[in-house]
Design a protein around this motif. Structure first.
Motif, PDB file in Angstrom:
ATOM      1  N   ASN A   1       0.844  -1.191   0.000  1.00 53.04           N
ATOM      2  CA  ASN A   1       0.000   0.000   0.000  1.00 53.04           C
ATOM      3  C   ASN A   1       0.880   1.242   0.000  1.00 53.04           C
ATOM      4  N   GLU A   2       0.235   2.417   0.047  1.00 53.53           N
ATOM      5  CA  GLU A   2       1.003   3.654  -0.088  1.00 53.53           C
ATOM      6  C   GLU A   2       1.982   3.860   1.075  1.00 53.53           C
TER       7      GLU A   2
ATOM      8  N   LEU B   1      -3.941   2.132  -3.358  1.00 58.80           N
ATOM      9  CA  LEU B   1      -4.127   3.526  -2.948  1.00 58.80           C
ATOM     10  C   LEU B   1      -5.497   3.776  -2.326  1.00 58.80           C
ATOM     11  N   GLY B   2      -6.083   2.763  -1.709  1.00 59.92           N
ATOM     12  CA  GLY B   2      -7.373   2.948  -1.049  1.00 59.92           C
ATOM     13  C   GLY B   2      -8.441   3.385  -2.035  1.00 59.92           C
TER      14      GLY B   2
ATOM     15  N   ASP C   1     -17.078  -1.204   5.988  1.00 54.01           N
ATOM     16  CA  ASP C   1     -15.952  -1.688   6.796  1.00 54.01           C
ATOM     17  C   ASP C   1     -14.818  -2.062   5.843  1.00 54.01           C
ATOM     18  N   SER C   2     -13.668  -1.422   6.010  1.00 57.68           N
ATOM     19  CA  SER C   2     -12.537  -1.676   5.112  1.00 57.68           C
ATOM     20  C   SER C   2     -11.637  -2.813   5.583  1.00 57.68           C
TER      21      SER C   2
ATOM     22  N   ALA D   1     -13.465  -3.482  -3.822  1.00 56.17           N
ATOM     23  CA  ALA D   1     -14.484  -2.453  -3.582  1.00 56.17           C
ATOM     24  C   ALA D   1     -15.779  -3.093  -3.101  1.00 56.17           C
ATOM     25  N   LEU D   2     -16.128  -4.225  -3.675  1.00 59.40           N
ATOM     26  CA  LEU D   2     -17.329  -4.937  -3.227  1.00 59.40           C
ATOM     27  C   LEU D   2     -17.181  -5.387  -1.778  1.00 59.40           C
ATOM     28  N   SER D   3     -15.975  -5.781  -1.375  1.00 54.42           N
ATOM     29  CA  SER D   3     -15.770  -6.308  -0.021  1.00 54.42           C
ATOM     30  C   SER D   3     -16.014  -5.258   1.059  1.00 54.42           C
TER      31      SER D   3
END
Length: 312
Positions: A187-188, A224-225, A249-250, A283-285
């Motif tokens: 990730n970033e 990048l979220g 919820d991420s 994105a679906l998750s």
């Protein structure tokens, strides 16, 4: 019976204790949770389940305690079709745990306890070579010691396997071992830690990924979220933009991305299209609560596409 595997994963298995709150607590503050969820998690276990739900044949190498939580973890994996022959029970340590707090914007804080995960050894990894020989690719994360991680990468390459490294958290893997990796996913924050390049835009992500490729890694992906992901290899240096969704919820979105990307890549051989699909699946998750409870099946993904998605 075909006992070949698409993916063999190495790494952590945790039981997650998740509290959903309106806002994350400040230092010294007590807040009341709206709801609570106990769910199997851990990066390797999440990625194994995500891959299996998307249609991959998956095995997992790791450790749990010989306690109630460990037995729950293994049973949950087996119900998903994950091969757990090398998920070993540890008598002298409890199963790993994670205490997660999620606010109303889907942001989270996570505190982990390694527990039995800390006892995954080079001997365990060597003994698991039998199942490694059956796989097309390996995925590992860095919730383990440096020596074990490097041993996994070297053993996988000695067996001519595709190596996908999710360098999370950042551990100082030796440069010559990093050069053996076929696909690096960070990730970033992790990209910035590895390169010293502040990653706060698509352009800076491409710059950081270029530096990472100079180590000798053919393919680098920086996530990048909300801005999706950047793929950098000999063919492209490209951003993949996610659709607009309601974030609940991420937790485990990054694990979902790693699993989806590797699963689609092993199925199709098309890395660029696999990154595009993985951005959509992750994105679906985030539209569901929990770690493994949020991971979509391939049927869920097909329905998501049929409903139509708009890029952000």
């Amino acid at each position: 019976m075909n006992n070949e595997l698409d993916i063999l994963l190495y790494g952590s298995l945790n039981m997650d204790f998740v509290s959903f709150v309106k806002q994350l607590p400040m230092t010294g503050e007590t807040v009341a949770a709206d709801t609570f969820l106990m769910s199997p998690g851990g990066k390797a276990a999440n990625q194994a389940v995500a891959s299996a739900r998307l249609g991959a044949k998956v095995g997992l190498v790791g450790r749990v305690g010989s306690d109630y939580l460990g037995k729950e973890m293994k049973q949950a994996l087996e119900q998903e079709g994950v091969v757990t022959d090398y998920v070993l029970e540890t008598d002298y340590s409890e199963t790993g745990t994670a205490v997660v707090t999620v606010n109303s914007q889907g942001e989270n804080t996570i505190v982990t306890n390694k527990g039995a995960n800390a006892f995954l050894s080079k001997d365990d990894i060597t003994k698991s070579e039998t199942i490694l020989k059956r796989a097309k690719a390996t995925i590992l994360q860095l919730e383990m010691e440096q020596d074990e991680a490097e041993w996994i990468i070297q053993q996988a390459k000695n067996n001519d396997k595709v190596v996908v490294l999710n360098l999370a958290p950042v551990v100082p893997i030796r440069r010559e071992v990093l050069g053996l990796v076929d696909l690096l996913i960070v990730n970033e924050v992790e990209a910035a830690q590895l390169t010293g390049v502040p990653v706060n835009s698509v352009g800076s992500a491409i710059l950081a990924s270029k530096e990472l490729r100079e180590i000798g890694i053919d393919n680098v992906v920086v996530t990048l979220g909300a801005q999706g992901a950047v793929l950098h290899n000999d063919q492209v240096a490209k951003q993949f933009i996610p659709p607009q969704v309601e974030v609940v919820d991420s937790t485990a979105a990054g694990d979902c991305f790693v699993a989806a990307l590797t699963t689609f890549w092993m199925k199709t051989g098309d890395l660029e299209k696999s990154v595009e699909d993985a951005v959509l699946v992750s994105a679906l998750s985030v539209t569901k609560k929990g770690a493994q409870t949020s991971l979509p099946t391939f049927s869920d993904y097909e329905s998501f596409l049929e409903r139509g998605v708009s890029n952000g």
